[in-house]
Design an enzyme around this catalytic site. Structure first.
Site, PDB file in Angstrom:
ATOM      1  CD  GLN B  89     -10.249   0.182   5.440  1.00  0.00           C
ATOM      2  OE1 GLN B  89      -9.679   0.307   6.521  1.00  0.00           O
ATOM      3  NE2 GLN B  89      -9.916   0.897   4.381  1.00  0.00           N
ATOM      4  N   GLY B  90     -13.069  -4.124   5.030  1.00  0.00           N
ATOM      5  CA  GLY B  90     -12.524  -5.379   4.513  1.00  0.00           C
ATOM      6  C   GLY B  90     -11.767  -5.177   3.217  1.00  0.00           C
ATOM      7  CB  SER B  92      -5.643  -5.648   4.348  1.00  0.00           C
ATOM      8  OG  SER B  92      -5.432  -4.264   4.387  1.00  0.00           O
ATOM      9  CD  GLU B 207      -7.631   3.989   5.998  1.00  0.00           C
ATOM     10  OE1 GLU B 207      -7.880   3.599   4.838  1.00  0.00           O
ATOM     11  OE2 GLU B 207      -7.199   3.243   6.886  1.00  0.00           O
ATOM     12  CB  SER B 348       3.187   1.342   4.635  1.00  0.00           C
ATOM     13  OG  SER B 348       3.839   1.477   3.378  1.00  0.00           O
ATOM     14  CG  ASN B 349       4.245   6.626   7.344  1.00  0.00           C
ATOM     15  OD1 ASN B 349       3.025   6.409   7.280  1.00  0.00           O
ATOM     16  ND2 ASN B 349       4.784   7.378   8.286  1.00  0.00           N
ATOM     17  CD  GLU B 350       7.988   2.322   4.822  1.00  0.00           C
ATOM     18  OE1 GLU B 350       6.849   1.877   5.024  1.00  0.00           O
ATOM     19  OE2 GLU B 350       8.750   2.655   5.749  1.00  0.00           O
TER      20      GLU B 350
HETATM   21  C1  LIG Z   1      -3.434  -2.434  13.551  1.00  0.00           C
HETATM   22  C2  LIG Z   1      -3.832  -2.537  12.102  1.00  0.00           C
HETATM   23  C3  LIG Z   1      -5.136  -2.300  11.743  1.00  0.00           C
HETATM   24  C4  LIG Z   1      -5.540  -2.427  10.402  1.00  0.00           C
HETATM   25  N1  LIG Z   1      -6.855  -2.275  10.081  1.00  0.00           N
HETATM   26  C5  LIG Z   1      -7.266  -2.558   8.819  1.00  0.00           C
HETATM   27  C6  LIG Z   1      -8.667  -2.564   8.484  1.00  0.00           C
HETATM   28  O1  LIG Z   1      -9.518  -2.262   9.309  1.00  0.00           O
HETATM   29  N2  LIG Z   1      -9.022  -2.920   7.233  1.00  0.00           N
HETATM   30  C7  LIG Z   1      -8.101  -3.223   6.276  1.00  0.00           C
HETATM   31  O2  LIG Z   1      -8.503  -3.507   5.161  1.00  0.00           O
HETATM   32  N3  LIG Z   1      -6.792  -3.242   6.545  1.00  0.00           N
HETATM   33  C8  LIG Z   1      -6.344  -2.922   7.804  1.00  0.00           C
HETATM   34  N4  LIG Z   1      -5.006  -2.954   8.110  1.00  0.00           N
HETATM   35  C9  LIG Z   1      -4.054  -3.424   7.081  1.00  0.00           C
HETATM   36  C10 LIG Z   1      -3.090  -2.378   6.576  1.00  0.00           C
HETATM   37  O3  LIG Z   1      -3.705  -1.517   5.686  1.00  0.00           O
HETATM   38  C11 LIG Z   1      -1.887  -3.137   5.952  1.00  0.00           C
HETATM   39  O4  LIG Z   1      -1.169  -3.690   7.030  1.00  0.00           O
HETATM   40  C12 LIG Z   1      -1.004  -2.243   5.140  1.00  0.00           C
HETATM   41  O5  LIG Z   1      -1.614  -1.917   3.939  1.00  0.00           O
HETATM   42  C13 LIG Z   1       0.357  -2.903   4.835  1.00  0.00           C
HETATM   43  O6  LIG Z   1       0.169  -4.169   4.278  1.00  0.00           O
HETATM   44  P1  LIG Z   1       0.943  -5.439   4.842  1.00  0.00           P
HETATM   45  O7  LIG Z   1       0.724  -5.478   6.292  1.00  0.00           O
HETATM   46  O8  LIG Z   1       0.547  -6.607   4.042  1.00  0.00           O
HETATM   47  O9  LIG Z   1       2.469  -5.110   4.617  1.00  0.00           O
HETATM   48  P2  LIG Z   1       3.276  -5.260   3.247  1.00  0.00           P
HETATM   49  O10 LIG Z   1       2.509  -4.635   2.162  1.00  0.00           O
HETATM   50  O11 LIG Z   1       3.723  -6.653   3.099  1.00  0.00           O
HETATM   51  O12 LIG Z   1       4.508  -4.313   3.567  1.00  0.00           O
HETATM   52  C14 LIG Z   1       5.641  -4.725   4.277  1.00  0.00           C
HETATM   53  C15 LIG Z   1       6.663  -3.620   4.192  1.00  0.00           C
HETATM   54  O13 LIG Z   1       7.025  -3.407   2.843  1.00  0.00           O
HETATM   55  C16 LIG Z   1       6.871  -2.045   2.504  1.00  0.00           C
HETATM   56  N5  LIG Z   1       6.514  -1.909   1.092  1.00  0.00           N
HETATM   57  C17 LIG Z   1       5.544  -2.560   0.441  1.00  0.00           C
HETATM   58  N6  LIG Z   1       5.501  -2.168  -0.832  1.00  0.00           N
HETATM   59  C18 LIG Z   1       6.460  -1.237  -0.989  1.00  0.00           C
HETATM   60  C19 LIG Z   1       6.921  -0.440  -2.087  1.00  0.00           C
HETATM   61  N7  LIG Z   1       6.361  -0.522  -3.286  1.00  0.00           N
HETATM   62  N8  LIG Z   1       7.936   0.416  -1.874  1.00  0.00           N
HETATM   63  C20 LIG Z   1       8.518   0.507  -0.664  1.00  0.00           C
HETATM   64  N9  LIG Z   1       8.133  -0.217   0.404  1.00  0.00           N
HETATM   65  C21 LIG Z   1       7.114  -1.079   0.231  1.00  0.00           C
HETATM   66  C22 LIG Z   1       5.785  -1.562   3.423  1.00  0.00           C
HETATM   67  O14 LIG Z   1       5.838  -0.157   3.571  1.00  0.00           O
HETATM   68  C23 LIG Z   1       6.123  -2.291   4.706  1.00  0.00           C
HETATM   69  O15 LIG Z   1       7.134  -1.605   5.385  1.00  0.00           O
HETATM   70  C24 LIG Z   1      -4.575  -2.782   9.424  1.00  0.00           C
HETATM   71  C25 LIG Z   1      -3.246  -2.997   9.805  1.00  0.00           C
HETATM   72  C26 LIG Z   1      -2.858  -2.870  11.116  1.00  0.00           C
HETATM   73  C27 LIG Z   1      -1.417  -3.108  11.483  1.00  0.00           C
END
Ligand SMILES: Cc1cc2nc3c(=O)[nH]c(=O)nc-3n(C[C@H](O)[C@H](O)[C@H](O)COP(=O)(O)OP(=O)(O)OC[C@H]3O[C@@H](n4cnc5c(N)ncnc54)[C@H](O)[C@@H]3O)c2cc1C
Ligand SMILES: Cc1cc2nc3c(=O)[nH]c(=O)nc-3n(C[C@H](O)[C@H](O)[C@H](O)COP(=O)(O)OP(=O)(O)OC[C@H]3O[C@@H](n4cnc5c(N)ncnc54)[C@H](O)[C@@H]3O)c2cc1C
Lengths: 384, 363
Positions: B89-90, B92, B207, B348-350
């Site tokens: 899945q591409g 992020s 998902e 994320s859960n948030e």
């Molecule tokens: C092990 C793993 C596997 C993954 N696999 C895939 C994959 O196969 N393909 C893919 O595309 N992606 C994948 N992901 C990416 C995943 O979907 C992202 O990590 C996720 O969407 C969060 O983005 P971020 O890591 O940039 O965190 P950020 O978006 O930077 O978030 C950081 C923190 O800020 C909080 N936050 C952000 N915005 C808000 C808001 N508006 N209100 C309150 N809180 C907020 C978040 O909840 C989090 O706690 C994977 C991630 C992990 C850790």
């Protein structure tokens, strides 16, 4: 109450913080962790030069005469730096037996080596069925002429792989969970019949499995009363818990600082994520947990030298449970707020989280101490 | 209400059962789930095999089935179902996590193909994938959600580089994917250009449901009961410890309730028909499902007591001799560490709570 550090204590804190900031950055630590020993001999020597190893020993034994507050300062600083060196195993655990259980001869034989960094110690207690109980010892010590013969297996001996001498609990009498009949013996790590298998721990430190097969030790290897050393073990472990709590406070505050910094720079939806109130409140919950952990650690530190074993134990149960649950809250939120970045080995926050998790497992986890405190009647008594 | 309470994620997430397989990270083989545990979906257990991850074809399959062309369905669906092709899945990117719609990877149409440039990250199991489905920006002028397209890309296309990211538990499941002048035939566009965000939302709803992993949590609870019967505490099996049992019971209640919640979501979904839009209630499944997974991985680690501490990578030859460290212990802490991810990924859960606050509560 006066919570201010003395001038000397402030100097200790500042100079150690500075030393670690200058020489023990996270990238350095990674390098040490990847080395064969898993820690830095250079850093170890620097600690010795600074007097950290001599710190808790009495001046007449060749030490500096520091107390629990000095230990707290050092452990918090080592926690902040995620230091890998065997300070806790050598100075707090081993040194604890030496200070609190060693005769004048035993102290004069060993303190100078510990103080200059040339001797490393460890404490071997855990066994397959002991879990977190200090009383459950199945390793045996059989009297043999003047000396003793030890047999049994010990697990997860922190820094047991590099230790020169290891304090070992063994049963001289009684059943596996009798309060009496436990002795504490100082075993040369290279003695015949000792085998060890070293490994990395989940948090990147080192430990060993230890097997003792008819290991012969002389009479001088006995620390304290060979048939009643459990009170000594409890005392040393209580002081170790106070020290671990201080390390935990260092680990938690470093994690929190990283998290708050990240909240200011990471942008999503066009704003720093620190602008989201839900994350602000998480960061505040972490902050509150850390300050509570710091307070209970101070309480444990004040109680660490107490001769009232029951009250001292309660203080340690309280501290260990509080840093356990506070540490989990801080660690899990630190990862969560970092998002994907928090899940990577490359970045520091995960390493703090892992250390925090392993601190909870060491010397009894949150549940263990919560249960023990409840059984001991809690901290505050009933209304009359 | 039917009497069936035995759910697994297959029924719950609208996935064709045949499209679910596991990737066995140890044997590096693709196996149907049935060969591992009949009728069960997804296992993350302690023991010699650390974990087996479902492949991600089950995410893209329903998108192609619902929005793809007839040719795409013929070409991709049987191969997804048979596990001939592995997908990743591409979505992020380094700058586009929670704010996925801000993604920057560009696709520019040149004749009969797109030229794609940019970077994806956190891409699960990209190192084993044959194909990657990507969200790409095809219109830089439009509102950010309206300039996104959904492309299917052969991961062996020149210009794609996959670099591993090691997770905190030492695992190798995520990657960075760099795309430099990657040529993608236009027939690999799903649905319409610039409508990719709608398809992505559909996929993310599925998902979320899938991330609930109720079957997996049940398996883990069974494992907790088994191993807590082996580990001793104060001379008795840990499972007889009242405090421990109460903690386990509390998690079980949560899980039972979630199982029923999941059935309700599925039933409501079936009644409403496939609207192509996620039910905001699927966010409940994601939130509670991830919390339960995290609670069980933590409890399983607690079962191990001091034996949670040794870090012994799988198949470390030095550990062939017998040792006091039980063979099921060393993976417990890494699993706990690794499962912090489930409250981060899949939205994320948030973010899930933001969705419920807005879409369900009207705040
Ligand atoms: C092990 C793993 C596997 C993954 N696999 C895939 C994959 O196969 N393909 C893919 O595309 N992606 C994948 N992901 C990416 C995943 O979907 C992202 O990590 C996720 O969407 C969060 O983005 P971020 O890591 O940039 O965190 P950020 O978006 O930077 O978030 C950081 C923190 O800020 C909080 N936050 C952000 N915005 C808000 C808001 N508006 N209100 C309150 N809180 C907020 C978040 O909840 C989090 O706690 C994977 C991630 C992990 C850790
Ligand atoms: C028993 C009692 C005694 C009191 N005594 C006194 C007194 O002696 N003198 C006096 O002057 N006042 C007194 N107060 C009033 C008290 O200070 C207010 O109730 C309080 O400031 C909250 O204001 P509110 O009730 O209007 O609730 P609101 O301000 O309307 O708040 C409602 C909810 O919204 C939350 N909220 C509001 N703003 C934000 C924000 N920016 N971010 C997140 N959440 C937010 C609040 O936390 C609360 O949960 C008393 C109140 C009570 C209940």
């Amino acid at each position: 109450m006066d919570f201010d550090l003395t001038e000397e204590q402030s100097i200790l804190k500042d100079s150690l913080d500075r030393l670690l900031a200058d020489t023990y950055a996270f990238e350095e630590r990674k390098r040490h962790m990847a080395s064969a020993e898993g820690w830095s001999a250079e850093a170890w020597n620097r600690y010795a030069e600074m007097g950290l190893m001599a710190l808790p020993f009495a001046e007449e034994d060749g030490g500096i005469g520091g107390g629990p507050v000095e230990t707290m300062i050092v452990m918090e600083a080592l926690g902040k730096a995620l230091a890998l060196e065997p300070y806790f195993a050598t100075v707090i655990l081993g040194g604890g037996f030496l200070r609190l259980g060693g005769s004048a001869e035993q102290r004069s034989e060993l303190v100078s080596g510990v103080a200059d960094g040339s001797v490393k110690l460890a404490f071997a207690h855990t066994e397959r069925n002991s879990r977190f109980d200090l009383v459950r010892v199945e390793t045996t010590a059989r009297k043999d002429g003047d000396g003793w013969v030890l047999s049994g297996s010990k697990s997860v001996v922190l820094h047991g792989d590099c230790a020169d001498r290891i304090f070992v609990t063994a049963r001289t009498g009684g059943e596996a969970d009798d309060e009496t009949g436990i002795g504490i013996f100082l075993v040369d790590a290279n003695a015949e019949g000792v085998s060890r298998r070293g490994y990395a721990t989940q948090d990147g430190l080192r430990a060993a499995e230890l097997t003792l097969e008819n290991v012969r030790v002389p009479a001088e290897a006995v620390y304290g009363d060979p048939s009643d050393a459990l009170p000594l073990v409890r005392r040393v472990v209580d002081q170790a818990i106070a020290a671990l709590s201080a390390e935990a406070v260092g680990v938690m505050s470093a994690m929190h600082a990283l998290t708050v910094d990240y909240m200011k720079v990471r942008k999503q939806f066009g704003v720093p994520i620190g602008a989201f109130q839900v994350l602000q409140h998480k960061a505040v919950d972490m902050y509150v947990a850390i300050e509570q952990a710091r307070s209970i650690t101070l309480y444990a530190t004040m109680m660490a030298d107490s001769d009232d074993a029951a009250e001292r134990a309660k203080a340690m149960h309280a501290a260990k449970a509080e840093i356990g649950r506070g540490g989990r809250l801080v660690g899990e939120n630190a990862i969560q707020i970092h998002g994907g970045v928090g899940m990577t080995m490359e970045y520091a926050v995960g390493h703090y989280f892992k250390r925090m998790t392993m601190i909870d497992v060491a010397f009894g986890n949150t549940d263990h101490h919560m249960r023990a405190l409840a059984r001991a009647g809690g901290l505050f008594s009933a209304a009359a | 209400m039917s009497s069936a309470t035995e759910t697994d994620n297959v029924t719950a997430s609208n996935v064709h059962p045949n499209s679910l397989r596991v990737y066995n990270t140890l044997t590096k083989q693709k196996e149907p789930f049935e060969t591992l545990i009949p009728g069960k979906v997804g296992i993350y257990l302690c023991g010699p095999t650390v974990y087996k991850e479902a492949h991600i074809g089950h995410m893209v399959g329903p998108v192609i089935y619902t929005f793809g062309s007839e040719e795409q369905k013929k070409r991709f669906l049987p191969r997804i179902a048979n596990l001939d092709d592995w997908w990743c899945q591409g979505f992020s990117e380094p700058g586009a996590g929670s704010d996925l719609a801000s993604l920057k990877t560009r696709a520019v149409r040149e004749g009969d193909h797109y030229v794609v440039n940019g970077q994806k990250t956190w891409t699960t199991l990209a190192q084993y994938a044959d194909w990657i489905f990507c969200l790409v920006r095809t219109d830089t002028e439009a509102k950010k959600q309206e300039g996104i397209s959904f492309l299917l890309i052969d991961i062996k296309t020149p210009g794609i580089e996959v670099r591993p990211i090691v997770t905190i538990d030492g695992g190798r499941e995520i990657n960075e994917v760099f795309l430099t002048d990657v040529k993608v035939p236009v027939e690999n566009l799903v649905g319409q250009e610039n409508k990719g965000w709608d398809y992505a939302k559909f996929l993310l709803g599925n998902e979320r449901t899938n991330i609930a992993r109720i079957g997996m949590s049940k398996q883990r609870i069974a494992r907790i009961r088994e191993l807590a019967g082996k580990e001793m505490s104060s001379g008795r099996p840990l499972i007889e410890d009242e405090r421990f049992r109460e903690k386990l019971a509390a998690i079980e209640i949560d899980l039972k309730a979630l199982e029923l919640t999941q059935l309700r979501v599925v039933a409501a979904d079936a009644k409403r028909g496939n609207t192509g839009r996620p039910d905001p209630a699927s966010s409940i499944l994601k939130i509670k499902g991830s919390e339960i997974q995290q609670a069980t991985t933590h409890l399983l680690m607690e079962v191990m007591g001091p034996y949670a501490v040794p870090y012994i990578p799988e198949h470390d030859d030095r550990w062939n001799e017998p040792s006091e460290v039980p063979d099921y212990a060393p993976s417990a802490a890494p699993n706990y560490f690794n499962f912090r991810k489930v409250s981060i990924y899949g939205g994320s859960n948030e973010i899930q709570k933001n969705i419920i606050a807005k879409a369900v509560l009207g705040l």
